[in-house]
Structure formats: structure tokens, C-alpha cells
Design an enzyme around this catalytic site. Structure first.
Site, mmCIF file in Angstrom:
data_model
loop_
_atom_site.group_PDB
_atom_site.id
_atom_site.type_symbol
_atom_site.label_atom_id
_atom_site.label_comp_id
_atom_site.label_asym_id
_atom_site.label_seq_id
_atom_site.Cartn_x
_atom_site.Cartn_y
_atom_site.Cartn_z
ATOM 1 C CG ASP A 61 -2.155 0.831 1.054
ATOM 2 O OD1 ASP A 61 -2.282 1.497 0.026
ATOM 3 O OD2 ASP A 61 -3.015 0.792 1.955
ATOM 4 C CG HIS A 106 -7.420 0.498 -5.795
ATOM 5 N ND1 HIS A 106 -8.481 1.145 -5.229
ATOM 6 C CD2 HIS A 106 -6.302 0.927 -5.135
ATOM 7 C CE1 HIS A 106 -8.047 1.937 -4.251
ATOM 8 N NE2 HIS A 106 -6.732 1.830 -4.183
#
Length: 332
Positions: free
Chosen positions: A152, A225
Site C-alpha cells: 500500500d 484500483h
């Protein structure tokens, strides 16, 4: 050129740590509650120093931010130019929903005991002036991976670029040195997610799971995403600074990601949310949302460190106080 030094930002750009505590609170009704919170503003930095000096190598920091209605109730005019209540996106089960929040604390350190101690001291100073509506303890998961197994924050800006994308400048000079921060708490359906093949997961995220290398454009789905959260303006990528943290309670079957994004304007983060929840074009939404659900949402303004301290002596005028809500306990 002015010789006046630029206002010092809060700890927005501090390195990602191993632990974090996120606290969202609402302001209770009454002039006494507002007065307590204003006075507390000049105590924050001192409390961070008090706890942090015990173990400087643990990189303790705290960012304090305020929601739109709380700003009006606590401080009045002028107000940050782009501060407004959280904007909802999507519909039905796929909704970026607004939830109550007037005050945000983002506490970080490489050890949870320092986070815990600082959170306790800050909360005790606030007393019954606020009501905590959400508290999350986050942790670093392996090599900065989310609970779903992917790294992330890969595209975070760094150095001077991070400052340029996150710190307000001359466009709102009275609030220069400040930032905007948007937070959401996501819960993941890990049973459904783990039933997917790695290849399917990679298509949803837009990256290879093991290496974290981005998929080639000719095979990366436009609904991934990665694709939907990449923004360009005049041929240049527009970035935000994320410091997301995994959280969870395995015994309760709870697995989540606490999203936190900093920017010099809410606009790019809101555009990313619209792309994710509505789609680009509409209908081409982020397929990660088939497995992840946003259960909170709030937008806050982060004053500069100097402004935060000076807010202790600032209050709405008599006329502003007369029209301010008695309690700012609605959505941020």
C-alpha cells in the site's frame, strides 16, 4: 520576495511508522466544551514532546485536524477556503458515506506504548468536551502490505514533491502551511477475497501481488484500483500522500484498512473516490469495492503547527456564535 518564513506544517510528512492510532471525536454542546477544545490546541505540541522525549528513536508524532462544522463552532471566520462537509459518492452497498466527526487525531510511532500514552493524555485533557465516535489501532503488516496482501502507498510523493502536493500555499495564504485530510474505515470480506485466484486479485488491484510491479497498460483493467486512483492534470500526475494502516480483530472476523490521505485541496481525493464508487466512466467502478466496504468517512482541515497553537485564543464573533450549531456532532 518576503523574508517571512513559511508556516511550519504539522507532522503530515513524517515517515510511516509501525503503529498508529486514529481517533475521531464529535464536539459536545455548550460554550464550555468549545472553550476546552480551544485551550487544548496549545497543549498538543507540548504533550507530543513530553511523551516523545522518553524514546526519541520511536518517531512519535501527532496530526490534529478539524471538521467543517467544528471549525465554525470553535473558531468562526475566516475559515479554510476548501473546507466543507464530507461529500458522499456512490449508492446502495457501494457508498462512500459521511459519518460524524469534528476532531481527528492521527498518532504515529514505531511502538504502540508511545501511541497509547499520547492518546491517553490528549483524550484526558479534552475531558467531557468531546465524544469519541471511532478509534482504530493500526499496525504495519509485513513489508507495508494491506490486509488483502498488496503493498500500500507505493505511489506516494516524496521529498519536495510531497510538500508541493500536500501543503497549502499562496492560494489560501491565511492558512498556508496547512493541509486537508480525508479518512475512511474499510472492512474487507477476506473469505470472498481469498477465494479469488492471485491473477484475479492482481487484475482488481492493477499490480503483481508478490513483486508490487504495476501491470502493463495493455492488460491492466480500466476498472482496477490502480487505474481509477491515478489522476492527471495537464499531462502531469496529481498525487496525494497516503498513510493507510491495516487493523483487525481475528477473533471477531474483522479485517480492515484505515485509509488516510493528505492533500493541499480535497479535490483530488474526492475525484479518486468518485472514480472508485461511481466509475470512470460511470458504471466502470473499482472492483475492489465488491470485497471492501467503507463504513466511515470524514474530511478535516489540518492547521499549520503555528496556527494550531494560536487557535487557543481564537473564537467566533458574537454574531457567528449566535448562528453556529449548538453541537457539531454531525458528519464532518
Amino acid at each position: 520576495m518576503s523574508d517571512t518564513p513559511a508556516p511550519l506544517s504539522q507532522a503530515v510528512h513524517n515517515p510511516t511508522t509501525r503503529h498508529a492510532i486514529f481517533i475521531v471525536a464529535t464536539l459536545n454542546a455548550g460554550a464550555g466544551a468549545a472553550e476546552t477544545v480551544r485551550g487544548w490546541c496549545e497543549d498538543v505540541a507540548a504533550l507530543v514532546r513530553t511523551v516523545g522525549t522518553r524514546s526519541p528513536q520511536e518517531n512519535l508524532s501527532c496530526v490534529c485536524a478539524f471538521g467543517s462544522r467544528a471549525w465554525d463552532t470553535l473558531f468562526g471566520s475566516p475559515r479554510p477556503a476548501a473546507l466543507h462537509p464530507f461529500r458522499e459518492f456512490g449508492s446502495g452497498e457501494r457508498t462512500a458515506a459521511a459519518t460524524p466527526g469534528d476532531l481527528l487525531l492521527h498518532i504515529r510511532a514505531d511502538s504502540m506504548d508511545l501511541c497509547f500514552e499520547l492518546a491517553t493524555l490528549l483524550r484526558n485533557r479534552l475531558g467531557d468536551a468531546v465524544t469519541v465516535v471511532d478509534e482504530v489501532q493500526g499496525f504495519r503488516y509485513f513489508d507495508r502490505r494491506a490486509i488483502i496482501g498488496f503493498v500500500d502507498g507505493t505511489e506516494n510523493p516524496e521529498g519536495r514533491e510531497a510538500v508541493d502536493f500536500t501543503v497549502i500555499g499562496d492560494e489560501d495564504a491565511e492558512f498556508a502551511g496547512g493541509s486537508y485530510v480525508l479518512v475512511q474505515k474499510y472492512l474487507h470480506d477476506m473469505t470472498a477475497w481469498n477465494s479469488l485466484t492471485v491473477e484475479s486479485q492482481e487484475g482488481i488491484i492493477g499490480r503483481h501481488k508478490l513483486s508490487n510491479v504495476e501491470l502493463d497498460d495493455d492488460i491492466k483493467p480500466s476498472s482496477s484500483h490502480s487505474a481509477l486512483t491515478t489522476l492527471e492534470e495537464n499531462g502531469q500526475e496529481v498525487k496525494i500522500l497516503r498513510d493507510n494502516m491495516p487493523f483487525g480483530r481475528p477473533g471477531a472476523g474483522e479485517f480492515g484498512t484505515y485509509f488516510i490521505g493528505y492533500a493541499r485541496s480535497p479535490a483530488p481525493i474526492e475525484q479518486m473516490l468518485e472514480n472508485m464508487f461511481v466509475g470512470r466512466p460511470p458504471g466502470n467502478y473499482d472492483r475492489l469495492l465488491d470485497y471492501s466496504r467503507a463504513i466511515t468517512g470524514g474530511l478535516f482541515f489540518v492547521p499549520s503547527a503555528d496556527l494550531l497553537e494560536s487557535l487557543a485564543s481564537r473564537a467566533p464573533s458574537a454574531g457567528e456564535a449566535a448562528v453556529a450549531p449548538a453541537s457539531a456532532g454531525s458528519a464532518a
